[in-house]
Scaffold this motif. Sequence first.
Motif, short mmCIF file in Angstrom:
data_model
loop_
_atom_site.label_atom_id
_atom_site.label_comp_id
_atom_site.label_asym_id
_atom_site.label_seq_id
_atom_site.Cartn_x
_atom_site.Cartn_y
_atom_site.Cartn_z
N VAL A 74 9.23 53.15 64.69
CA VAL A 74 9.64 54.64 65.86
C VAL A 74 10.89 53.00 66.22
N PRO A 75 12.68 54.04 65.62
CA PRO A 75 13.74 52.90 65.38
C PRO A 75 14.53 52.79 66.99
N VAL A 76 13.80 51.85 67.56
CA VAL A 76 14.06 51.67 68.35
C VAL A 76 14.89 50.48 68.64
N PHE A 77 14.85 49.28 67.57
CA PHE A 77 15.21 47.90 67.23
C PHE A 77 17.32 48.30 66.82
N ALA A 78 17.37 47.11 67.08
CA ALA A 78 18.39 47.42 66.37
C ALA A 78 18.76 47.74 65.04
N LYS A 79 20.80 48.77 65.18
CA LYS A 79 20.59 49.04 63.82
C LYS A 79 19.71 50.23 63.23
N PHE A 80 19.02 51.20 64.53
CA PHE A 80 18.11 51.85 64.34
C PHE A 80 16.94 51.59 63.61
N SER A 81 16.61 50.27 64.01
CA SER A 81 15.26 50.16 63.32
C SER A 81 13.89 50.06 63.57
N GLY A 82 12.90 49.76 63.08
CA GLY A 82 11.66 49.69 63.30
C GLY A 82 10.66 48.99 62.85
N GLY A 83 9.42 49.05 62.72
CA GLY A 83 8.61 48.89 61.69
C GLY A 83 7.73 47.78 61.84
N PHE A 84 6.82 47.59 60.97
CA PHE A 84 5.97 46.15 61.62
C PHE A 84 6.39 44.75 60.77
N ALA A 85 7.19 45.03 59.98
CA ALA A 85 7.76 43.63 59.68
C ALA A 85 8.88 43.13 60.12
N HIS A 86 9.47 43.42 61.92
CA HIS A 86 10.70 42.85 62.31
C HIS A 86 9.54 41.96 63.08
N LEU A 87 8.08 41.80 62.75
CA LEU A 87 7.36 40.59 63.71
C LEU A 87 7.57 39.78 62.99
N PHE A 88 7.95 39.25 61.68
CA PHE A 88 8.66 38.29 60.47
C PHE A 88 10.62 37.87 60.94
N SER A 89 10.84 38.23 61.38
CA SER A 89 11.96 38.71 61.59
C SER A 89 12.70 37.35 62.48
N PRO A 90 13.93 36.85 61.65
CA PRO A 90 14.27 35.62 62.14
C PRO A 90 14.44 35.64 64.14
N THR A 91 15.38 37.02 64.79
CA THR A 91 15.19 37.94 65.89
C THR A 91 14.92 38.60 66.56
N PHE A 92 12.88 38.40 66.21
CA PHE A 92 12.42 39.22 66.85
C PHE A 92 11.48 38.83 68.15
N GLY A 93 11.93 37.33 67.90
CA GLY A 93 11.92 36.17 69.49
C GLY A 93 11.98 36.74 70.35
N PHE A 94 14.07 37.45 69.91
CA PHE A 94 14.32 37.81 71.49
C PHE A 94 13.85 38.91 71.67
N ILE A 95 13.26 40.10 71.28
CA ILE A 95 12.17 41.56 71.33
C ILE A 95 11.55 40.78 73.02
N ILE A 96 9.98 39.58 71.96
CA ILE A 96 9.58 38.80 72.94
C ILE A 96 9.78 38.67 74.22
#
Length: 198
Positions: A74-96
């Motif tokens: 669901v596109p709820v992350f920044a820039k209306f993005s979403g998906g499992f690939a975000h788990l490996f994003s350098p900024t995913f730590g902020f979401i956690i």
Amino acid sequence: MKRKLSTIEISLVGMFVALMAIGANITSIAPFMVVGGVPITLQTFFAILAGAILGSRIGAISMCVYAFVGLVGVPVFAKFSGGFAHLFSPTFGFIISFIFTAYITGKIIEKKRALHIYIIASLIGMSLNYIFGTNWMYFAYKLWASAPEGFTYSIAWLWMIVPLPKDIVLSIGAGIFAYRFERSLVSRDYFKSLRRTA
């Protein structure tokens, strides 16, 4: 054993998931609000409010749901993005970190509900967000992501200087707002009982 969430608690969790999605996408209308790959958003503000208003348990649950909803696409992350690939994003730590931010903010406030405690708890929650998120970003760039040329631990923290003044002001504002909200006529009955059972 923890009790099940009530209907109104589920609704409040959904509301904060929506608020986080809105806060995440401020950069969609102001794309210049991105520094070093880190979007300057209102997510920290809403994560703090979740803990301060809903309490540690429900606040943390709302942030867990937000992260899960984004990861499933669901596109709820920044820039209306979403998906499992975000788990490996350098900024995913902020979401956690939003989960810890909401939980710790709420936990501190549950000990004593004075205005200065709300403000202190909000600033501590913001600090956790910065510490966890920035360290995740640094190690992500070093271990699995493609780091910018000359990237160092100091540079990672220098990037965070840009949103820091905004987040300090908003964190204090979140603490004041939550304190006044709890004492309003609207929240007097329900939110006090919510905190007792959180």
